[in-house]
Design a protein around this motif. Structure first.
Motif, PDB file in Angstrom:
ATOM      1  N   PHE A 212      -4.710 -42.021  33.658  1.00 33.38           N
ATOM      2  CA  PHE A 212      -5.558 -42.967  34.382  1.00 33.38           C
ATOM      3  C   PHE A 212      -6.233 -42.216  35.507  1.00 33.38           C
ATOM      4  CE2 PHE A 212      -2.171 -45.421  32.466  1.00 33.38           C
ATOM      5  CZ  PHE A 212      -2.895 -46.384  31.782  1.00 33.38           C
ATOM      6  N   ASP A 213      -7.552 -42.421  35.638  1.00 32.51           N
ATOM      7  CA  ASP A 213      -8.320 -41.722  36.670  1.00 32.51           C
ATOM      8  C   ASP A 213      -8.061 -40.217  36.630  1.00 32.51           C
ATOM      9  OD1 ASP A 213      -9.350 -44.174  37.560  1.00 32.51           O
ATOM     10  OD2 ASP A 213      -7.624 -44.482  38.874  1.00 32.51           O
ATOM     11  N   ASP A 214      -8.032 -39.673  35.418  1.00 35.90           N
ATOM     12  CA  ASP A 214      -7.830 -38.238  35.186  1.00 35.90           C
ATOM     13  C   ASP A 214      -6.463 -37.724  35.629  1.00 35.90           C
ATOM     14  OD1 ASP A 214     -10.354 -37.944  34.018  1.00 35.90           O
ATOM     15  OD2 ASP A 214     -11.292 -37.657  35.985  1.00 35.90           O
ATOM     16  N   GLU A 215      -5.511 -38.613  35.803  1.00 39.33           N
ATOM     17  CA  GLU A 215      -4.149 -38.205  36.168  1.00 39.33           C
ATOM     18  C   GLU A 215      -3.214 -38.547  35.022  1.00 39.33           C
ATOM     19  OE1 GLU A 215      -0.585 -39.469  39.236  1.00 39.33           O
ATOM     20  OE2 GLU A 215      -2.641 -40.021  39.718  1.00 39.33           O
ATOM     21  N   ASN A 216      -2.493 -37.541  34.504  1.00 43.07           N
ATOM     22  CA  ASN A 216      -1.509 -37.800  33.457  1.00 43.07           C
ATOM     23  C   ASN A 216      -0.311 -38.529  34.047  1.00 43.07           C
ATOM     24  OD1 ASN A 216      -2.802 -36.647  31.179  1.00 43.07           O
ATOM     25  ND2 ASN A 216      -2.344 -34.626  32.016  1.00 43.07           N
ATOM     26  N   ILE A 217       0.130 -39.551  33.356  1.00 48.43           N
ATOM     27  CA  ILE A 217       1.231 -40.375  33.861  1.00 48.43           C
ATOM     28  C   ILE A 217       2.584 -39.811  33.433  1.00 48.43           C
ATOM     29  CG2 ILE A 217       2.208 -42.723  33.857  1.00 48.43           C
ATOM     30  CD1 ILE A 217      -0.624 -42.335  35.187  1.00 48.43           C
ATOM     31  N   HIS A 218       2.691 -39.394  32.170  1.00 45.39           N
ATOM     32  CA  HIS A 218       3.936 -38.829  31.651  1.00 45.39           C
ATOM     33  C   HIS A 218       3.619 -38.007  30.407  1.00 45.39           C
ATOM     34  CE1 HIS A 218       3.444 -42.095  28.830  1.00 45.39           C
ATOM     35  NE2 HIS A 218       3.639 -42.989  29.776  1.00 45.39           N
ATOM     36  N   ASP A 219       4.587 -37.239  29.956  1.00 48.57           N
ATOM     37  CA  ASP A 219       4.400 -36.367  28.798  1.00 48.57           C
ATOM     38  C   ASP A 219       4.901 -37.053  27.527  1.00 48.57           C
ATOM     39  OD1 ASP A 219       3.237 -34.342  30.286  1.00 48.57           O
ATOM     40  OD2 ASP A 219       5.167 -33.439  30.771  1.00 48.57           O
ATOM     41  N   LEU A 220       4.414 -38.271  27.293  1.00 48.54           N
ATOM     42  CA  LEU A 220       4.836 -39.077  26.146  1.00 48.54           C
ATOM     43  C   LEU A 220       3.630 -39.580  25.371  1.00 48.54           C
ATOM     44  CD1 LEU A 220       7.521 -41.252  27.978  1.00 48.54           C
ATOM     45  CD2 LEU A 220       7.929 -39.205  26.586  1.00 48.54           C
ATOM     46  N   TYR A 221       3.848 -39.912  24.115  1.00 43.98           N
ATOM     47  CA  TYR A 221       2.861 -40.503  23.213  1.00 43.98           C
ATOM     48  C   TYR A 221       2.455 -41.851  23.800  1.00 43.98           C
ATOM     49  CZ  TYR A 221       1.441 -41.312  18.195  1.00 43.98           C
ATOM     50  OH  TYR A 221       0.796 -41.518  17.002  1.00 43.98           O
ATOM     51  N   SER A 222       1.206 -41.989  24.180  1.00 41.70           N
ATOM     52  CA  SER A 222       0.750 -43.195  24.871  1.00 41.70           C
ATOM     53  C   SER A 222       0.503 -44.347  23.902  1.00 41.70           C
ATOM     54  CB  SER A 222      -0.533 -42.915  25.651  1.00 41.70           C
ATOM     55  OG  SER A 222      -1.627 -42.756  24.754  1.00 41.70           O
TER      56      SER A 222
END
Length: 118
Positions: free
Chosen positions: A24-34
């Motif tokens: 979101f807003d070019d920020e990765n939230i986590h290293d998981l399959y979204s």
């Protein structure tokens, strides 16, 4: 349209990529399959089985999708995405989609597609 029989299944295998992470807003939230990537892949594999029923000149589109995560899938994991026809009548076809990693179902979806036009 001439729908494939209920129970007909199609699968695809894919590796979860960095681009499949939630961001979101070019920020990765986590290293998981979204969820977004899973919805895309549920539609992709379901399209393989849907188009088996289309006749010349027919086209279709997604009408609805429901997706539930049962467990996370990390980036780098190999996932089998399997779409199985659960209902096909008139202009609608429904598939049940499973996301399988390490022999376990990690997410499920129900996807409905419809034939467009007259």
């Amino acid at each position: 349209m001439r729908w494939p029989a209920v129970g007909t299944a199609v699968s695809m295998r894919r590796v979860v990529l960095d681009s499949d992470r939630a961001a979101f807003d070019d920020e990765n939230i986590h290293d998981l399959y979204s969820t977004v990537a899973m919805v895309r892949d549920a539609e992709h594999v379901s399209r393989y089985v849907f188009r088996q029923g289309l006749e010349e000149g027919e086209e279709g589109a997604g009408a609805s999708i429901q997706l539930r995560h049962d467990a996370p899938v990390p980036v780098g994991a190999t996932v089998d995405v399997v779409a199985t026809v659960t209902h096909a009548e008139g202009r609608r076809m429904e598939t049940s989609v499973e996301f399988v990693h390490d022999g376990e179902v990690k997410a499920t979806a129900t996807f409905t597609q419809v034939v467009l036009g007259a």
